[in-house]
Design a protein around this motif. Structure first.
Motif, PDB file in Angstrom:
ATOM      1  N   GLU A   1      44.712  76.076  14.505  1.00  0.00           N
ATOM      2  CA  GLU A   1      45.982  76.382  15.149  1.00  0.00           C
ATOM      3  C   GLU A   1      47.183  75.901  14.572  1.00  0.00           C
ATOM      4  O   GLU A   1      48.210  76.129  14.680  1.00  0.00           O
ATOM      5  CB  GLU A   1      45.740  76.161  16.491  1.00  0.00           C
ATOM      6  CG  GLU A   1      44.725  77.037  17.220  1.00  0.00           C
ATOM      7  CD  GLU A   1      44.501  76.677  18.697  1.00  0.00           C
ATOM      8  OE1 GLU A   1      45.350  75.644  19.248  1.00  0.00           O
ATOM      9  OE2 GLU A   1      43.811  77.340  19.551  1.00  0.00           O
ATOM     10  N   LYS A   2      46.712  74.587  13.709  1.00  0.00           N
ATOM     11  CA  LYS A   2      48.080  73.747  13.498  1.00  0.00           C
ATOM     12  C   LYS A   2      48.314  74.112  11.920  1.00  0.00           C
ATOM     13  O   LYS A   2      49.341  73.380  11.574  1.00  0.00           O
ATOM     14  CB  LYS A   2      47.884  72.296  13.550  1.00  0.00           C
ATOM     15  CG  LYS A   2      47.429  71.798  15.049  1.00  0.00           C
ATOM     16  CD  LYS A   2      47.060  70.268  15.140  1.00  0.00           C
ATOM     17  CE  LYS A   2      46.664  69.941  16.458  1.00  0.00           C
ATOM     18  NZ  LYS A   2      46.402  68.440  16.648  1.00  0.00           N
ATOM     19  N   THR A   3      47.685  74.902  11.115  1.00  0.00           N
ATOM     20  CA  THR A   3      47.984  75.141   9.916  1.00  0.00           C
ATOM     21  C   THR A   3      49.308  75.827   9.867  1.00  0.00           C
ATOM     22  O   THR A   3      49.784  76.543  10.687  1.00  0.00           O
ATOM     23  CB  THR A   3      46.919  76.213   9.213  1.00  0.00           C
ATOM     24  OG1 THR A   3      46.935  77.581  10.046  1.00  0.00           O
ATOM     25  CG2 THR A   3      45.397  75.578   9.355  1.00  0.00           C
ATOM     26  N   PRO A   4      49.892  75.663   8.537  1.00  0.00           N
ATOM     27  CA  PRO A   4      51.221  76.064   8.444  1.00  0.00           C
ATOM     28  C   PRO A   4      51.378  77.712   8.654  1.00  0.00           C
ATOM     29  O   PRO A   4      52.142  78.100   9.178  1.00  0.00           O
ATOM     30  CB  PRO A   4      51.542  75.745   6.995  1.00  0.00           C
ATOM     31  CG  PRO A   4      50.929  74.422   6.913  1.00  0.00           C
ATOM     32  CD  PRO A   4      49.563  74.739   7.436  1.00  0.00           C
TER      33      PRO A   4
ATOM     34  N   ASN B   1      49.502  79.743  10.610  1.00  0.00           N
ATOM     35  CA  ASN B   1      49.657  79.830  11.900  1.00  0.00           C
ATOM     36  C   ASN B   1      50.827  79.886  12.461  1.00  0.00           C
ATOM     37  O   ASN B   1      50.974  80.254  13.494  1.00  0.00           O
ATOM     38  CB  ASN B   1      48.071  79.385  12.728  1.00  0.00           C
ATOM     39  CG  ASN B   1      46.952  79.973  12.030  1.00  0.00           C
ATOM     40  OD1 ASN B   1      46.882  81.094  11.862  1.00  0.00           O
ATOM     41  ND2 ASN B   1      45.673  79.113  12.352  1.00  0.00           N
ATOM     42  N   ARG B   2      51.126  78.770  12.131  1.00  0.00           N
ATOM     43  CA  ARG B   2      52.671  78.248  12.745  1.00  0.00           C
ATOM     44  C   ARG B   2      53.432  79.313  12.512  1.00  0.00           C
ATOM     45  O   ARG B   2      54.553  79.690  13.161  1.00  0.00           O
ATOM     46  CB  ARG B   2      52.979  76.898  12.335  1.00  0.00           C
ATOM     47  CG  ARG B   2      52.162  75.675  13.288  1.00  0.00           C
ATOM     48  CD  ARG B   2      52.952  74.398  13.061  1.00  0.00           C
ATOM     49  NE  ARG B   2      53.114  74.023  11.759  1.00  0.00           N
ATOM     50  CZ  ARG B   2      52.337  73.235  11.000  1.00  0.00           C
ATOM     51  NH1 ARG B   2      51.355  72.795  11.648  1.00  0.00           N
ATOM     52  NH2 ARG B   2      52.807  72.760   9.828  1.00  0.00           N
TER      53      ARG B   2
ATOM     54  N   LYS C   1      53.182  82.513  14.171  1.00  0.00           N
ATOM     55  CA  LYS C   1      53.362  82.313  15.709  1.00  0.00           C
ATOM     56  C   LYS C   1      55.000  82.339  15.987  1.00  0.00           C
ATOM     57  O   LYS C   1      55.776  82.975  16.764  1.00  0.00           O
ATOM     58  CB  LYS C   1      52.907  80.818  16.297  1.00  0.00           C
ATOM     59  CG  LYS C   1      53.226  80.876  17.778  1.00  0.00           C
ATOM     60  CD  LYS C   1      52.659  79.418  18.237  1.00  0.00           C
ATOM     61  CE  LYS C   1      52.868  79.187  19.742  1.00  0.00           C
ATOM     62  NZ  LYS C   1      52.158  78.111  20.055  1.00  0.00           N
ATOM     63  N   TYR C   2      55.671  81.735  14.788  1.00  0.00           N
ATOM     64  CA  TYR C   2      57.266  81.816  14.951  1.00  0.00           C
ATOM     65  C   TYR C   2      57.747  83.081  14.795  1.00  0.00           C
ATOM     66  O   TYR C   2      58.434  83.379  15.589  1.00  0.00           O
ATOM     67  CB  TYR C   2      57.537  80.905  13.837  1.00  0.00           C
ATOM     68  CG  TYR C   2      58.972  80.808  13.591  1.00  0.00           C
ATOM     69  CD1 TYR C   2      59.824  80.063  14.355  1.00  0.00           C
ATOM     70  CD2 TYR C   2      59.678  81.313  12.465  1.00  0.00           C
ATOM     71  CE1 TYR C   2      61.388  79.840  14.057  1.00  0.00           C
ATOM     72  CE2 TYR C   2      61.071  81.210  12.306  1.00  0.00           C
ATOM     73  CZ  TYR C   2      62.036  80.323  13.296  1.00  0.00           C
ATOM     74  OH  TYR C   2      63.281  80.702  13.019  1.00  0.00           O
TER      75      TYR C   2
END
Length: 271
Positions: free
Chosen positions: A13-16, A18-19, A22-23
């Motif tokens: 969930e914290k991988t660039p 996935n971020r 989500k963005y």
């Protein structure tokens, strides 16, 4: 539940990637909501007339109004940053501006502007600021806002009493009563340790009633947060310099805010 997630899932969930996904998803949802909002609002309007009206505005007054709003949120951030730093938290001016804008956005999209402060507390907590400290800071901001609002209401009545008809007087009385009620609750929350303790005890009873897991841990966290909040509130109450600066900046901030309608009237060439 987060506790049931594997470390691998949390890392994913914290991988660039996935971020970033989500963005862009959040932006897409936001743009869809904007489109639907304007589609509903403008579906029965004469768009040509709307374009002509917009084209006839004085652009300089619109720009001044936008600049005033920048000043408004910057001053709110200045007050927020001062309080947080006085309470031992690290907070840059840019961070404080971010929190101010988060509060404005969520206040605008939630009923009775109820979502602004909770979301500010959430984002501050995510940035490492203690909930007890952020709560004390936001309560002080809210306190200064209520004091400034009530004062400006009274001054306006004195200087513009000739415009006060029966309807406006009724609205004025209702507004003063609501603002005084809110101000009283804020003062009690900041000055009454007994009341804040009662509220926390009530909250822990609700948690126990619903048999929430880790009840004892939650109770201990609440009591610890309450103790830290009371310490923060006590520090603010005893520091007259912070309070005086808070109110001075709040007055300038709200004078700027109430100047925006003046700019709008002149932008549309209204008397």
């Amino acid at each position: 539940m987060i506790e049931n997630c594997s470390e691998e899932q949390l890392d994913n969930e914290k991988t660039p990637k996935n971020r970033l996904l989500k963005y862009f998803l959040n932006i897409a949802i936001f743009m869809i909501l904007i489109y639907l909002t304007f589609t509903i609002l403008l579906r029965n309007e004469d768009l040509d007339e709307l374009y002509r009206t917009i084209g006839s505005t004085k652009v300089q007054f619109i720009l001044i109004g936008l600049l005033i709003m920048v000043v408004y949120y910057t001053l709110e951030a200045v007050n927020m940053r001062r309080t947080l730093r006085a309470l031992g938290e690290k907070c840059t001016l840019l961070d404080a501006i971010k929190y101010a804008l988060i509060g404005a956005f969520f206040s605008a999209i939630t009923p009775a502007a109820s979502g602004g402060q909770p979301m500010q507390i959430y984002f501050m907590h995510r940035d490492g600021i203690k909930v007890s400290t952020s709560t004390a800071s936001l309560l002080l901001n809210l306190l200064s806002m209520q004091v400034v609002t009530i004062t400006m209401e009274m001054v306006s009545v004195i200087f513009y009493k000739e415009y006060m008809d029966a309807g406006i007087i009724t609205l004025f009385i209702v507004g003063v009563i609501l603002n005084l009620s809110a101000l009283s609750l804020i003062i009690i929350g900041m000055y009454s340790k007994k009341l804040s303790t009662t509220l926390v005890n009530f909250a822990t009873k609700i948690v126990k009633f619903f048999k929430v897991k880790n009840y004892e841990k939650i109770k201990n966290n609440m009591e610890e947060a309450l103790e830290k909040y009371n310490e923060s509130a006590k520090y603010i109450r005893s520091n007259k310099k912070i309070l005086s600066r808070q109110f001075i900046v709040a007055y300038i901030q709200h004078i700027a805010y109430y100047s925006v309608p003046f700019c709008v009237l002149h932008a549309f060439r209204l008397p």
